[in-house]
Design a protein around this motif. Structure first.
Motif, PDB file in Angstrom:
ATOM      1  N   ASP A 128       0.821  -1.208   0.000  1.00  7.76           N
ATOM      2  CA  ASP A 128       0.000   0.000   0.000  1.00  7.76           C
ATOM      3  C   ASP A 128       0.857   1.262   0.000  1.00  7.76           C
ATOM      4  N   GLU A 129       2.137   1.116   0.315  1.00  5.21           N
ATOM      5  CA  GLU A 129       3.071   2.235   0.345  1.00  5.21           C
ATOM      6  C   GLU A 129       4.401   1.768  -0.232  1.00  5.21           C
ATOM      7  N   GLU A 130       5.263   2.688  -0.645  1.00  6.72           N
ATOM      8  CA  GLU A 130       6.580   2.278  -1.133  1.00  6.72           C
ATOM      9  C   GLU A 130       7.263   1.451  -0.050  1.00  6.72           C
ATOM     10  N   THR A 131       7.809   0.319  -0.449  1.00  3.84           N
ATOM     11  CA  THR A 131       8.400  -0.625   0.502  1.00  3.84           C
ATOM     12  C   THR A 131       9.684  -1.184  -0.083  1.00  3.84           C
ATOM     13  N   VAL A 132      10.673  -1.366   0.783  1.00  4.73           N
ATOM     14  CA  VAL A 132      11.928  -1.988   0.381  1.00  4.73           C
ATOM     15  C   VAL A 132      12.097  -3.288   1.164  1.00  4.73           C
ATOM     16  N   LEU A 133      12.321  -4.372   0.413  1.00  3.06           N
ATOM     17  CA  LEU A 133      12.564  -5.697   0.993  1.00  3.06           C
ATOM     18  C   LEU A 133      13.994  -6.112   0.693  1.00  3.06           C
ATOM     19  N   GLN A 134      14.564  -6.903   1.576  1.00  3.25           N
ATOM     20  CA  GLN A 134      15.838  -7.549   1.272  1.00  3.25           C
ATOM     21  C   GLN A 134      15.607  -9.041   1.228  1.00  3.25           C
ATOM     22  N   ILE A 135      15.916  -9.638   0.085  1.00  2.00           N
ATOM     23  CA  ILE A 135      15.724 -11.074  -0.149  1.00  2.00           C
ATOM     24  C   ILE A 135      17.100 -11.729  -0.159  1.00  2.00           C
ATOM     25  N   THR A 136      17.259 -12.753   0.652  1.00  2.47           N
ATOM     26  CA  THR A 136      18.497 -13.516   0.684  1.00  2.47           C
ATOM     27  C   THR A 136      18.142 -14.969   0.423  1.00  2.47           C
ATOM     28  N   THR A 137      18.793 -15.561  -0.573  1.00  6.31           N
ATOM     29  CA  THR A 137      18.504 -16.940  -0.929  1.00  6.31           C
ATOM     30  C   THR A 137      19.634 -17.480  -1.790  1.00  6.31           C
ATOM     31  N   ASN A 138      19.449 -18.665  -2.282  1.00  3.27           N
ATOM     32  CA  ASN A 138      20.422 -19.285  -3.171  1.00  3.27           C
ATOM     33  C   ASN A 138      19.897 -19.262  -4.601  1.00  3.27           C
ATOM     34  N   GLY A 139      20.783 -18.912  -5.508  1.00  7.56           N
ATOM     35  CA  GLY A 139      20.441 -18.890  -6.910  1.00  7.56           C
ATOM     36  C   GLY A 139      20.664 -20.239  -7.559  1.00  7.56           C
ATOM     37  N   PRO A 140      20.217 -20.360  -8.784  1.00  6.26           N
ATOM     38  CA  PRO A 140      19.575 -19.282  -9.526  1.00  6.26           C
ATOM     39  C   PRO A 140      18.165 -18.997  -9.005  1.00  6.26           C
ATOM     40  N   TRP A 141      17.862 -17.696  -8.910  1.00  4.69           N
ATOM     41  CA  TRP A 141      16.573 -17.275  -8.373  1.00  4.69           C
ATOM     42  C   TRP A 141      15.496 -17.540  -9.400  1.00  4.69           C
ATOM     43  N   GLY A 142      14.363 -17.969  -8.915  1.00  6.48           N
ATOM     44  CA  GLY A 142      13.254 -18.221  -9.809  1.00  6.48           C
ATOM     45  C   GLY A 142      11.939 -17.885  -9.144  1.00  6.48           C
ATOM     46  N   LEU A 143      10.946 -17.687  -9.953  1.00  7.88           N
ATOM     47  CA  LEU A 143       9.610 -17.369  -9.474  1.00  7.88           C
ATOM     48  C   LEU A 143       8.639 -18.040 -10.441  1.00  7.88           C
ATOM     49  N   LYS A 144       7.775 -18.877  -9.921  1.00  5.39           N
ATOM     50  CA  LYS A 144       6.788 -19.579 -10.749  1.00  5.39           C
ATOM     51  C   LYS A 144       5.398 -19.157 -10.273  1.00  5.39           C
ATOM     52  N   TYR A 145       4.636 -18.551 -11.172  1.00  4.37           N
ATOM     53  CA  TYR A 145       3.295 -18.112 -10.826  1.00  4.37           C
ATOM     54  C   TYR A 145       2.350 -19.305 -10.754  1.00  4.37           C
ATOM     55  N   VAL A 146       1.465 -19.306  -9.757  1.00  7.50           N
ATOM     56  CA  VAL A 146       0.455 -20.356  -9.626  1.00  7.50           C
ATOM     57  C   VAL A 146      -0.398 -20.381 -10.891  1.00  7.50           C
ATOM     58  N   ASN A 147      -0.806 -19.207 -11.340  1.00 10.42           N
ATOM     59  CA  ASN A 147      -1.550 -19.080 -12.584  1.00 10.42           C
ATOM     60  C   ASN A 147      -0.582 -18.545 -13.633  1.00 10.42           C
ATOM     61  N   PRO A 148      -0.182 -19.364 -14.604  1.00  3.79           N
ATOM     62  CA  PRO A 148       0.797 -18.914 -15.603  1.00  3.79           C
ATOM     63  C   PRO A 148       0.406 -17.617 -16.304  1.00  3.79           C
ATOM     64  N   ALA A 149      -0.872 -17.307 -16.375  1.00  2.00           N
ATOM     65  CA  ALA A 149      -1.312 -16.065 -17.020  1.00  2.00           C
ATOM     66  C   ALA A 149      -0.866 -14.825 -16.245  1.00  2.00           C
ATOM     67  N   ASP A 150      -0.512 -14.983 -14.950  1.00  2.00           N
ATOM     68  CA  ASP A 150      -0.045 -13.860 -14.131  1.00  2.00           C
ATOM     69  C   ASP A 150       1.414 -13.509 -14.408  1.00  2.00           C
ATOM     70  N   ASP A 151       2.133 -14.364 -15.119  1.00  2.00           N
ATOM     71  CA  ASP A 151       3.548 -14.141 -15.395  1.00  2.00           C
ATOM     72  C   ASP A 151       3.694 -12.973 -16.367  1.00  2.00           C
ATOM     73  N   PRO A 152       4.314 -11.854 -15.937  1.00  3.89           N
ATOM     74  CA  PRO A 152       4.446 -10.689 -16.830  1.00  3.89           C
ATOM     75  C   PRO A 152       5.266 -10.965 -18.086  1.00  3.89           C
ATOM     76  N   GLN A 153       6.091 -11.991 -18.055  1.00  8.30           N
ATOM     77  CA  GLN A 153       6.884 -12.334 -19.238  1.00  8.30           C
ATOM     78  C   GLN A 153       6.004 -12.910 -20.354  1.00  8.30           C
ATOM     79  N   LYS A 154       4.847 -13.424 -19.997  1.00 13.22           N
ATOM     80  CA  LYS A 154       3.925 -14.004 -20.981  1.00 13.22           C
ATOM     81  C   LYS A 154       3.168 -12.920 -21.740  1.00 13.22           C
ATOM     82  N   THR A 155       3.088 -11.727 -21.160  1.00  9.08           N
ATOM     83  CA  THR A 155       2.316 -10.636 -21.775  1.00  9.08           C
ATOM     84  C   THR A 155       3.203  -9.627 -22.479  1.00  9.08           C
TER      85      THR A 155
END
Length: 156
Positions: A128-155
């Motif tokens: 709801d407001e500008e927010t900064v997150l710090q994400i720490t994890t192991n790569g390669p980083w990936g993100l899989k949308y539950v609904n593939p239509a939500d993936d911005p790369q598809k549009t």
């Protein structure tokens, strides 16, 4: 005399071990004003900015990334292939669990909050407001949308 010889050989053996990091990789220090922001990865909706603080999210290994989300930003339900460890640096993250983006079920996590999600955990976030997150994890980083239509790369 044998003990001294064994000790000496042990020291020689340790001296032969390769260094695990070069002098350039020995440490990383970044002051807040030195964070270099750029466009967020294309797997995220347009409008966010990102800054890699450590490592390389596209390669195997540990990395730390900051994500700056503008007010009104949202990421649809998705999962990650590795543990995701997140600290809210500023602003407030609205975190919801599950495969459906039910905003009424999201929990407000203000600056200073922390969350960690195991691989494959479906969740969604909005801001709801500008927010900064710090994400720490192991790569390669990936993100899989539950609904593939939500993936911005598809549009794009």
């Amino acid at each position: 005399m044998k003990v001294a010889s064994i000790f000496a050989l042990s020291l020689i053996g340790f001296c032969g071990f390769p260094s695990f990091a070069s002098a350039e990789e020995a440490h990383t220090m970044i002051a807040p004003d030195d964070v270099k922001w750029g466009p967020a990865p294309k797997v995220l909706p347009a409008g966010a900015e990102a800054a890699v603080l450590f490592g390389d999210p596209t390669k195997e290994g540990l990395f730390a990334l900051r994500l700056k989300a503008p007010a009104g930003y949202a990421v649809a339900p998705h999962t990650h292939p590795a543990d995701e460890v997140v600290t809210v640096i500023s602003g407030t993250t609205q975190l919801g669990m599950g495969e459906t983006a039910d905003r009424s079920a999201a929990k407000a996590l203000p600056a200073g909050s922390f969350f960690a999600l195991p691989p494959g955990t479906a969740h969604f976030v909005y801001f709801d407001e500008e927010t900064v997150l710090q994400i720490t994890t192991n790569g390669p980083w990936g993100l899989k949308y539950v609904n593939p239509a939500d993936d911005p790369q598809k549009t794009q």
